[in-house]
Design a protein around this motif. Structure first.
Motif, short mmCIF file in Angstrom:
data_model
loop_
_atom_site.label_atom_id
_atom_site.label_comp_id
_atom_site.label_asym_id
_atom_site.label_seq_id
_atom_site.Cartn_x
_atom_site.Cartn_y
_atom_site.Cartn_z
N SER A 231 0.79 -1.25 0.00
CA SER A 231 0.00 0.00 0.00
C SER A 231 0.81 1.29 0.00
O SER A 231 0.42 2.25 -0.65
N ALA A 232 1.95 1.33 0.71
CA ALA A 232 2.75 2.57 0.72
C ALA A 232 3.13 3.00 -0.69
O ALA A 232 3.29 4.18 -0.97
N PHE A 233 3.30 2.03 -1.58
CA PHE A 233 3.69 2.33 -2.96
C PHE A 233 2.59 1.96 -3.96
O PHE A 233 2.88 1.55 -5.08
N SER A 234 1.33 2.13 -3.52
CA SER A 234 0.23 1.75 -4.42
C SER A 234 -0.55 2.99 -4.84
O SER A 234 -0.30 4.09 -4.37
N GLY A 235 -1.49 2.77 -5.73
CA GLY A 235 -2.39 3.85 -6.16
C GLY A 235 -1.80 4.73 -7.25
O GLY A 235 -0.63 4.59 -7.61
N GLY A 236 -2.59 5.63 -7.76
CA GLY A 236 -2.13 6.54 -8.81
C GLY A 236 -1.63 5.79 -10.02
O GLY A 236 -2.27 4.84 -10.48
N THR A 237 -0.46 6.18 -10.50
CA THR A 237 0.07 5.51 -11.69
C THR A 237 0.63 4.13 -11.39
O THR A 237 1.00 3.40 -12.29
N SER A 238 0.70 3.77 -10.09
CA SER A 238 1.17 2.43 -9.69
C SER A 238 -0.01 1.45 -9.71
O SER A 238 -1.05 1.73 -10.29
N GLN A 239 0.17 0.29 -9.09
CA GLN A 239 -0.90 -0.70 -9.02
C GLN A 239 -1.76 -0.45 -7.76
O GLN A 239 -1.33 0.24 -6.85
N PRO A 240 -2.97 -1.06 -7.71
CA PRO A 240 -3.77 -0.98 -6.49
C PRO A 240 -3.07 -1.72 -5.35
O PRO A 240 -2.19 -2.54 -5.59
N SER A 241 -3.50 -1.44 -4.14
CA SER A 241 -2.79 -1.97 -2.97
C SER A 241 -3.00 -3.46 -2.75
O SER A 241 -4.12 -3.99 -2.84
N THR A 242 -1.91 -4.13 -2.43
CA THR A 242 -1.91 -5.56 -2.16
C THR A 242 -2.86 -5.90 -1.00
O THR A 242 -3.71 -6.79 -1.11
N GLU A 243 -2.72 -5.15 0.10
CA GLU A 243 -3.51 -5.46 1.29
C GLU A 243 -5.01 -5.32 1.02
O GLU A 243 -5.82 -6.12 1.48
N THR A 244 -5.38 -4.27 0.26
CA THR A 244 -6.80 -4.01 -0.02
C THR A 244 -7.43 -5.15 -0.82
O THR A 244 -8.50 -5.64 -0.50
N LEU A 245 -6.74 -5.56 -1.86
CA LEU A 245 -7.26 -6.65 -2.70
C LEU A 245 -7.29 -7.96 -1.93
O LEU A 245 -8.26 -8.72 -2.02
N ASN A 246 -6.25 -8.19 -1.12
CA ASN A 246 -6.20 -9.40 -0.31
C ASN A 246 -7.39 -9.44 0.66
O ASN A 246 -8.11 -10.43 0.74
N TYR A 247 -7.61 -8.34 1.35
CA TYR A 247 -8.71 -8.20 2.32
C TYR A 247 -10.06 -8.48 1.65
O TYR A 247 -10.87 -9.25 2.15
N SER A 248 -10.28 -7.87 0.49
CA SER A 248 -11.57 -8.01 -0.19
C SER A 248 -11.78 -9.41 -0.72
O SER A 248 -12.86 -9.99 -0.59
N LEU A 249 -10.75 -9.97 -1.33
CA LEU A 249 -10.92 -11.28 -1.97
C LEU A 249 -11.14 -12.38 -0.95
O LEU A 249 -11.92 -13.32 -1.18
N ILE A 250 -10.46 -12.27 0.21
CA ILE A 250 -10.63 -13.30 1.25
C ILE A 250 -12.08 -13.33 1.72
O ILE A 250 -12.67 -14.40 1.89
N GLN A 251 -12.70 -12.15 1.88
CA GLN A 251 -14.10 -12.10 2.31
C GLN A 251 -15.03 -12.79 1.32
O GLN A 251 -16.06 -13.33 1.69
N PHE A 252 -14.63 -12.78 0.06
CA PHE A 252 -15.46 -13.44 -0.96
C PHE A 252 -15.16 -14.94 -1.04
O PHE A 252 -15.71 -15.63 -1.89
N GLY A 253 -14.25 -15.41 -0.19
CA GLY A 253 -13.98 -16.85 -0.14
C GLY A 253 -12.81 -17.30 -1.00
O GLY A 253 -12.58 -18.49 -1.15
#
Ligand code: CO
Length: 458
Positions: free
Chosen positions: A230-252
């Motif tokens: 996340s510290a190096f995410s967003g903008g012209t970079s990629q979306p944050s690892t933690e955010t995607l990990n958090y969301s995808l785990i909730q979906f199983g």
């Protein structure tokens, strides 16, 4: 279902946010944690890393790779390669391409993501073949772009071509961050139905679409995504690892990532980010969301280049006209994907056409080379009138441009005797002659100074 994560903090995020200026010392202490976090792969090499290491950081890119490999023993190391262009924009002879792939794998690369800016896969065949021969993982990449001919049927065909070539997986490469959630869903679904290979998706946060795009891609069966801590995410970079990990785990979904390890990694990078902001290396501008690309249907980088060019010529009032001319030029050229160097070529030509008040009065030497077929085959039909006007009686290249190139590696090796210590040095020189020569010379001088110093001291 498992979703694989590729961490980009060492390469694409580093390249997109701070022009690849992160020196090895700044990430060395965290390599152990990155190795243990459960990533599918760490993208750490290729793209601009070579240029930046040699030109600005006084690092040998090969040595950087070996030093990463020494600390990352369990996670695959990944690089990005421009097929026959290796890391630049010109075509290299096959012997150089093969040597480059072989040495990349010998020095520690496990996965080579290989693409061609025109999706002319004759330009990635040699790199893919050598990767497979060296027991590496060859990931064939398809450049994503929007155009009347780039429809689902066309992408399915490209996927099939890659499968027939024998690649181990496929990546859809959306370098401009323009892929919408719906487009991602439809495209991944189509590819998964047409090929039996794992499908990965690469995008950027530039337009703000990326997290939704990844979610819909995963729902359609996407096997892996590229994210940045996340510290190096967003903008012209990629979306944050933690955010995607958090969301995808909730979906199983299973991700294999260790949340604690991700926190350790992010805590490590936070002060590094602050340091870059203080140094002026990281500009808050690149961290924002910019939706202009969605309005104008051209990538953000291309738009800022166009604006810079028009400002320089004091012709900002022509911007609207140039933006109307851009898709016309692109159509004339057979709809090349708007990725470097095509995006610049199309943009400059459109601006020239408008500023001179006559279409194709002046044609850059790059566009000429493109029309001759030196970059590969255009995805669509190139306007025959334009070809006639620019090339006259000059012949177009029928086959693959690299077939016209003689082997050169041994010749360079001989020429660099003394200066180049190994084949890797020779490859650095072939890829970036001037800056590599300076780097190798400085290294010599530095070694000489060290010896003198030791002798004096004794
Ligand atoms: Co990218």
């Amino acid at each position: 279902m498992k979703v694989n994560f590729t961490e980009t903090v060492l390469r694409d995020s580093n390249q997109s946010l701070i022009a690849t200026r992160m020196p090895f010392e700044d990430f060395e202490p965290i390599l152990g944690a990155l190795d243990k976090a459960g990533y599918y792969s760490l993208e750490c090499w290729g793209g601009a890393t070579f240029d930046s290491c040699l030109r600005y950081l006084n690092e040998d890119p090969w040595e950087r790779l070996r030093k990463i490999k020494a600390k990352v023993k369990n996670t695959r190391l990944q690089m990005l390669m421009r097929g026959q262009n290796i890391l630049g924009y010109k075509h290299y002879a096959d012997d150089v391409v093969r040597k480059f792939v072989r040495h990349s794998i010998e020095n520690g690369i496990d996965i080579l993501r290989i693409f061609d800016a025109l999706n002319d896969f004759r330009n990635i065949e040699v790199a893919v073949d050598e990767t497979l021969k060296c027991k590496g993982h060859a990931q064939g990449a398809i450049c994503y772009t929007l155009s009347p001919i780039h429809n689902l049927e066309n992408y399915a065909k490209l996927g099939k071509q890659l499968e027939n070539m024998g690649v181990n997986s496929i990546c859809i490469k959306d370098m401009a961050g323009i892929m919408s959630p719906k487009e991602a869903y439809d495209l991944v679904k189509t590819l998964k139905e047409s090929v039996k290979l794992p499908v990965y998706l690469h995008t950027h946060s530039t337009t703000g679409l990326a997290p939704m795009t990844y979610l819909k891609a995963v729902e359609a069966g996407c096997d892996g995504i590229d994210t940045a801590i996340s510290a190096f995410s967003g903008g012209t970079s990629q979306p944050s690892t933690e955010t995607l990990n958090y969301s995808l785990i909730q979906f199983g979904y299973t991700t294999g990532l260790d949340e604690k390890a991700l926190k350790t990694i992010n805590d490590y990078f936070k002060p590094i980010k602050d340091k870059y902001i203080d140094m002026g290396l990281l500009d808050s501008f690149v961290l924002g969301t910019d939706t202009d690309a969605l309005v104008y249907q051209v990538p953000g980088g291309m738009l800022s280049n166009l604006i810079a060019q028009l400002k320089q010529q004091n012709a900002m009032d022509k911007l609207d006209e140039v933006l109307k001319e851009t898709p016309r030029v692109r159509k004339d050229l057979g709809y090349p994907p708007l990725v470097t160097p095509m995006s610049q070529m199309v943009g400059v030509q459109a601006a020239t056409n408008v500023l001179l008040g006559e279409r194709y009065k002046n044609v850059s030497k790059e566009v000429k080379a493109y029309l001759r077929g030196e970059y590969g085959k255009a995805p669509g039909e190139v306007d025959p009138e334009l070809v006639k006007k620019v090339l006259g009686d000059e012949k177009q290249i029928a086959g693959r441009f690299a077939d016209t190139l003689e082997p050169v590696f041994d010749c360079f090796k001989e020429q660099l005797k003394g200066l180049a210590k190994n084949d890797e040095d020779v490859l650095s020189y072939i890829a970036f002659p001037q800056i590599a020569e300076k780097f190798l010379q400085d290294r010599e001088e530095c070694a000489a100074t060290k010896v003198t110093y030791t002798i004096t001291k004794v």
